[in-house]
Scaffold this active site. Structure first.
Site, PDB file in Angstrom:
ATOM      1  N   CYS A  11     -45.272 -41.192-147.549  1.00 28.61           N
ATOM      2  CA  CYS A  11     -45.471 -42.198-146.405  1.00 28.61           C
ATOM      3  C   CYS A  11     -44.174 -41.851-145.608  1.00 28.61           C
ATOM      4  CB  CYS A  11     -45.583 -43.479-147.178  1.00 28.61           C
ATOM      5  SG  CYS A  11     -43.581 -44.052-147.615  1.00 28.61           S
ATOM      6  N   CYS A  14     -40.464 -42.037-146.604  1.00 28.68           N
ATOM      7  CA  CYS A  14     -40.028 -41.147-147.274  1.00 28.68           C
ATOM      8  C   CYS A  14     -39.181 -40.361-146.346  1.00 28.68           C
ATOM      9  CB  CYS A  14     -41.032 -40.252-147.725  1.00 28.68           C
ATOM     10  SG  CYS A  14     -42.276 -40.991-149.074  1.00 28.68           S
ATOM     11  N   ASP A 437     -40.077 -19.410-109.178  1.00 28.04           N
ATOM     12  CA  ASP A 437     -39.306 -18.136-108.713  1.00 28.04           C
ATOM     13  C   ASP A 437     -40.448 -17.228-107.996  1.00 28.04           C
ATOM     14  OD1 ASP A 437     -37.762 -15.858-108.829  1.00 28.04           O
ATOM     15  OD2 ASP A 437     -39.047 -15.012-110.466  1.00 28.04           O
ATOM     16  N   ASP A 633     -33.511 -15.227-114.399  1.00 24.17           N
ATOM     17  CA  ASP A 633     -33.736 -16.550-114.181  1.00 24.17           C
ATOM     18  C   ASP A 633     -33.213 -17.347-115.266  1.00 24.17           C
ATOM     19  OD1 ASP A 633     -35.014 -15.936-111.703  1.00 24.17           O
ATOM     20  OD2 ASP A 633     -36.998 -15.949-112.614  1.00 24.17           O
TER      21      ASP A 633
HETATM   22  P1  ADP Z   1     -36.257 -12.909-106.851  1.00 24.75           P
HETATM   23  O1  ADP Z   1     -35.633 -13.946-106.566  1.00 24.75           O
HETATM   24  O2  ADP Z   1     -37.274 -12.563-105.593  1.00 24.75           O
HETATM   25  O3  ADP Z   1     -36.743 -12.583-108.152  1.00 24.75           O
HETATM   26  P2  ADP Z   1     -33.973 -10.976-106.826  1.00 24.75           P
HETATM   27  O4  ADP Z   1     -32.826 -12.195-106.764  1.00 24.75           O
HETATM   28  O5  ADP Z   1     -34.394 -10.324-108.147  1.00 24.75           O
HETATM   29  O6  ADP Z   1     -35.242 -11.473-106.164  1.00 24.75           O
HETATM   30  O7  ADP Z   1     -33.518 -10.152-106.011  1.00 24.75           O
HETATM   31  C1  ADP Z   1     -33.234 -10.416-104.398  1.00 24.75           C
HETATM   32  C2  ADP Z   1     -32.968  -9.278-103.439  1.00 24.75           C
HETATM   33  O8  ADP Z   1     -31.895  -8.286-103.954  1.00 24.75           O
HETATM   34  C3  ADP Z   1     -34.288  -8.533-103.328  1.00 24.75           C
HETATM   35  O9  ADP Z   1     -35.357  -9.224-102.560  1.00 24.75           O
HETATM   36  C4  ADP Z   1     -33.776  -7.292-102.851  1.00 24.75           C
HETATM   37  O10 ADP Z   1     -33.688  -7.315-101.520  1.00 24.75           O
HETATM   38  C5  ADP Z   1     -32.374  -7.075-103.437  1.00 24.75           C
HETATM   39  N1  ADP Z   1     -32.348  -6.369-104.784  1.00 24.75           N
HETATM   40  C6  ADP Z   1     -32.204  -6.671-105.903  1.00 24.75           C
HETATM   41  N2  ADP Z   1     -32.154  -5.641-106.931  1.00 24.75           N
HETATM   42  C7  ADP Z   1     -32.435  -4.591-106.076  1.00 24.75           C
HETATM   43  C8  ADP Z   1     -32.772  -3.271-106.384  1.00 24.75           C
HETATM   44  N3  ADP Z   1     -32.721  -2.794-107.639  1.00 24.75           N
HETATM   45  N4  ADP Z   1     -33.023  -2.443-105.400  1.00 24.75           N
HETATM   46  C9  ADP Z   1     -33.054  -2.985-104.323  1.00 24.75           C
HETATM   47  N5  ADP Z   1     -33.021  -3.807-104.021  1.00 24.75           N
HETATM   48  C10 ADP Z   1     -32.522  -4.978-104.925  1.00 24.75           C
HETATM   49 MG    MG Z   2     -37.234 -12.449-110.107  1.00 25.66          MG
END
Ligand code: ADP
Ligand code: MG
Length: 741
Positions: A11, A14, A437, A633
């Site tokens: 129960c 417990c 996102d 994220d």
């Molecule tokens: P989101 O929030 O859309 O997931 P991110 O924070 O991962 O985007 O990336 C933000 C921006 O940074 C991208 O839109 C790009 O312009 C640039 N960026 C991030 N990583 C890379 C990469 N490996 N090569 C080229 N650009 C990048």
């Molecule tokens: Mg992302």
């Protein structure tokens, strides 16, 4: 935190006894027991104490801890229920006979609707009843007698104690008046005995417990169904021969063969063959998934038409299925904050009820004897005493929250929605703002290069792309994959990169062929109309630089998920504010947001700032859920009131996420909220009825109606009501199973 199953729980109170006993042990930091899942979660210092020691402290109260290291190969069969059933087949006819006699008595003596029983029959029953009551006490009374014993020896009382004290009192009183009929006759009406109360109350309470246990078992069906998904055997290659072995004997690295129509036994990576696999049992996604060499396969999913061989990468308790089962089980055993009130009441419930019962008895004697005479006052006092003890039911209170949580969490799991604990479900039901996102959540996360604009006059496109792709080789970002894919149209040799550096939310840099190359998001964008034009078309633009000089613009575009628009629409229709949060440029973000119907966009946010933005949204008091991919994220997911992560591949248990979606379908977000609402609604209904039942039932049983209506509740009805109350709570929770999502 370790979860143990407990044997011997009968129960809700417990759980309180177990918690108190374990909490006293040195080395125990936290303990929470659940009657609904018959389990306990303990955080303890393994240097100070052991599960064995912990088990020994509760053993003297009749419970044992069972460790659950491994997922059992088959769901356990409940032998306890079978025993209860055979016991009930013996005592229920006795209960029926007593009830019939009691009814006859009321109809003949009190109402005159039936002729009186013949004296012979009456005399015979008079002697048979004590025997029948003894039989019932012996067969079905053990938990209640033990409850009384525990109370006497350790001062620990639970619901069984209440029922025990009530029924034993009725029995002993009846026994005394039958045994000392002569000497007592001048003072009491010795013809009135209460053996039938003992028989019927114990019978009904046992029946109620049985029905409750049976329904309670149904609440846990989701996990049993998951366990049942496992394949029993696997076909492996051992010494160049195919042998069929039990699934428990498969080792990591084994090569397994799966034929069309068969289940995948354990997790692994395909070595040869292509096929499509139905993963719906885990992800809730009904479309089969195409799998080629190198793809991961997950145990318990169904291989459709191809034949494959694959290498086992996870077995036993490490498989995705085992993780899911563990997660669902733990979530079901966890405690929702809303339960706190019921817990507090349950903790003081039993002593309180004992007090009320004694008070009722004393009041009847003190107030009643001068008015009604000793015999009637004692008899009403006794009925009230027993009635209060019997009708009081901490069980319904204890079951109200956890049974609903168990069904709700299980229901979610069937849709591929994994809930970390009950608290997440409760918080999700209060969410007013949902933040998505962009990349990989609203969009498919598989961008493609759509335009390459050369800025350098000395370099050609192939060269620029090769440099960019070389740097991106070490990046895990989806944009990187797209750039590499485009570059392979021109070349298949990529010079190695040195001094690689990933700048989260910005881009990447590295040295290729002695040249410092960077692929980054543009700075001071507004000055360049070429960039702006591309971004206005919803494209993400990155700038390739060599030694700081821009040489090319790469424009990438990602398609939105088909169901995104519908999901956003459904959320807004529920009055939820939908926000898009992204590191991408504002114009591209705006474009995508518009496409799916999101009006609030927060763009150009660096990964570490995402959490701050969530906090800002929470400032207005809104409960905020964040939906993201769980990897970059993570901080934002952790800050949000509820973090909802899209699982990628085989990574099931997302540490920072309260809710993990096994499939990236955004409609799962809508479903999660739907399930959370329905679950919490059920919890509230259950709590309301459980409280109301006790608040109304106890005073009636105590005889509060007598002064006005001249009736005292017979404890038999108290027994029936008590049995019904916890059954009805469990049945109400089970209704959640039929929820349409
Ligand atoms: P989101 O929030 O859309 O997931 P991110 O924070 O991962 O985007 O990336 C933000 C921006 O940074 C991208 O839109 C790009 O312009 C640039 N960026 C991030 N990583 C890379 C990469 N490996 N090569 C080229 N650009 C990048
Ligand atoms: Mg992302």
């Amino acid at each position: 935190m370790t979860t143990f199953q407990i044997q011997g729980m009968h129960c809700a109170s417990c759980a309180v006894i177990i918690e108190k006993a374990i909490a006293k042990e040195p080395g125990v930091e936290h303990v929470s027991a659940s009657y609904a899942s018959e389990s306990v979660r303990i955080a303890f210092d393994s240097a100070v104490t052991t599960p064995k020691k912990l088990s020994s402290v509760i053993e003297k109260f009749g419970y044992t801890l069972v460790t659950v290291d491994e997922v059992p190969e088959t769901a356990p069969v409940d032998t306890h229920l079978a025993k209860e059933r055979s016991m009930l087949t013996v005592i229920l006819p006795i209960v029926a006979l007593s009830a019939a006699l009691m009814t006859w008595e009321v109809l003949s003596r009190d109402l005159g609707w039936l002729p009186n029983m013949s004296v012979v029959v009456e005399e015979f029953m008079h002697h048979l009843m004590p025997i029948l009551a003894t039989v019932v006490l012996v067969l079905a009374g053990r938990p209640y007698l033990a409850g009384v014993g525990r109370f006497v020896r350790h001062g620990m009382a639970n619901m069984d104690t209440l029922i025990g004290i009530g029924t034993v009192t009725a029995f002993l009183y009846s026994f005394t008046v039958s045994a000392f009929e002569g000497p007592l006759a001048p003072y009491l009406d010795t013809s009135v005995a209460y053996y039938d109360v003992t028989i019927i109350v114990i019978g009904l309470v046992s029946l109620g417990k049985y029905l409750e246990a049976r329904s309670k078992q149904k609440t846990g069906e989701a996990v049993r169904a998951l366990i049942g998904l496992q394949a029993k055997t696997a076909l492996v290659i051992r010494e160049d021969r195919e042998v069929e072995i039990p699934i428990g004997e498969v080792r990591i690295g084994d090569i397994l063969i799966v034929k069309p129509g068969e289940k995948i036994p354990v997790d692994g990576v395909i070595l040869t063959g292509t096929t499509t696999i139905d993963e719906s049992m885990l992800t809730g996604e009904s479309l089969p998934v195409d799998k080629v060499v190198g793809a991961t396969v997950v145990g318990a999913t169904l291989n459709k038409q191809g034949s494959i061989t694959y290498r086992a990468s996870a077995v036993g308790s490490d498989t995705v299925l085992a993780q899911i089962i563990r997660m669902v089980g733990e979530a079901q055993a966890s405690r929702a904050p809303i339960q706190a009130l019921a817990d507090r009441v349950s903790a003081v419930f039993v002593p309180m009820v004992l007090g009320i019962a004694l008070l009722a008895l004393l009041t009847w004697l003190i107030v009643g004897i001068p008015i009604l005479g000793t015999s009637a006052a004692l008899s009403y006092g006794l009925l009230s005493f027993v009635g209060v003890l019997v009708i009081a039911c901490p069980c319904a209170l204890g079951l109200a929250t956890p049974t609903a949580i168990i069904v709700g969490v299980g229901k979610a799991a069937q849709q591929g929605i994994l809930v970390k604990d009950a608290e997440q479900l409760e918080r999700l039901s209060n969410v007013r703002t949902i933040v998505f996102d962009k990349t990989g959540t609203v969009t498919k996360g598989v961008p493609e290069v759509v335009d390459v604009v050369m800025l350098s006059t000395t370099m050609d496109e192939a060269h620029a792309l090769t440099l960019a792709a070389s740097v991106e080789h070490d990046s895990e970002h989806p944009l990187a994959q797209a750039i590499i894919k485009r570059a392979t149209m021109h070349t298949s040799v990529f010079p190695p990169v040195s001094q690689f550096e990933a700048l989260p939310g910005v881009g990447v840099t590295g040295v290729v062929d002695g040249v410092r190359v960077a692929v980054k998001k543009p700075e001071g964008v507004d000055s360049d109309t070429r960039i702006r034009t591309l971004e206005d078309q919803g494209k993400t633009v990155v700038v390739v630089t060599a030694e700081g000089t821009p040489i090319a613009l790469i424009a990438l575009s990602d398609t939105v998920k088909e169901e995104a628009k519908q999901a956003v629409h459904d959320l807004i229709a529920q009055g939820i504010q939908v926000v898009m949060l992204t590191g991408d440029n504002a114009r591209a973000a705006q474009y995508i947001a518009h496409e799916v119907g999101i009006t609030t966009v927060i763009a150009e946010v660096l990964p570490h700032q995402k959490a701050e933005k969530i906090r800002a949204l929470q400032k207005n008091g809104a409960h905020v859920a964040m939906v993201g991919d769980g990897i970059n994220d993570a901080p934002a997911l952790a800050v949000a009131d509820v973090g909802i992560a899209m699982a990628t591949g085989t990574d099931v248990a997302m540490a920072s996420a309260g809710i993990t979606l096994l499939h990236g379908d955004l409609r799962r977000v809508v479903q999660s909220i739907h399930i959370a609402h329905a679950t919490m609604r059920t919890v509230k209904q259950n709590l309301f009825w459980a409280f109301a039942y006790n608040v109304i039932g106890i005073p009636i049983a105590a005889g509060l109606l007598y002064p006005w209506f001249g009736v005292v509740l017979n404890p038999v009805f108290a027994g029936a009501a008590m049995a019904l109350s916890s059954v009805s709570v469990v049945v109400n929770s089970l209704r959640l199973k039929t929820l349409r999502v």
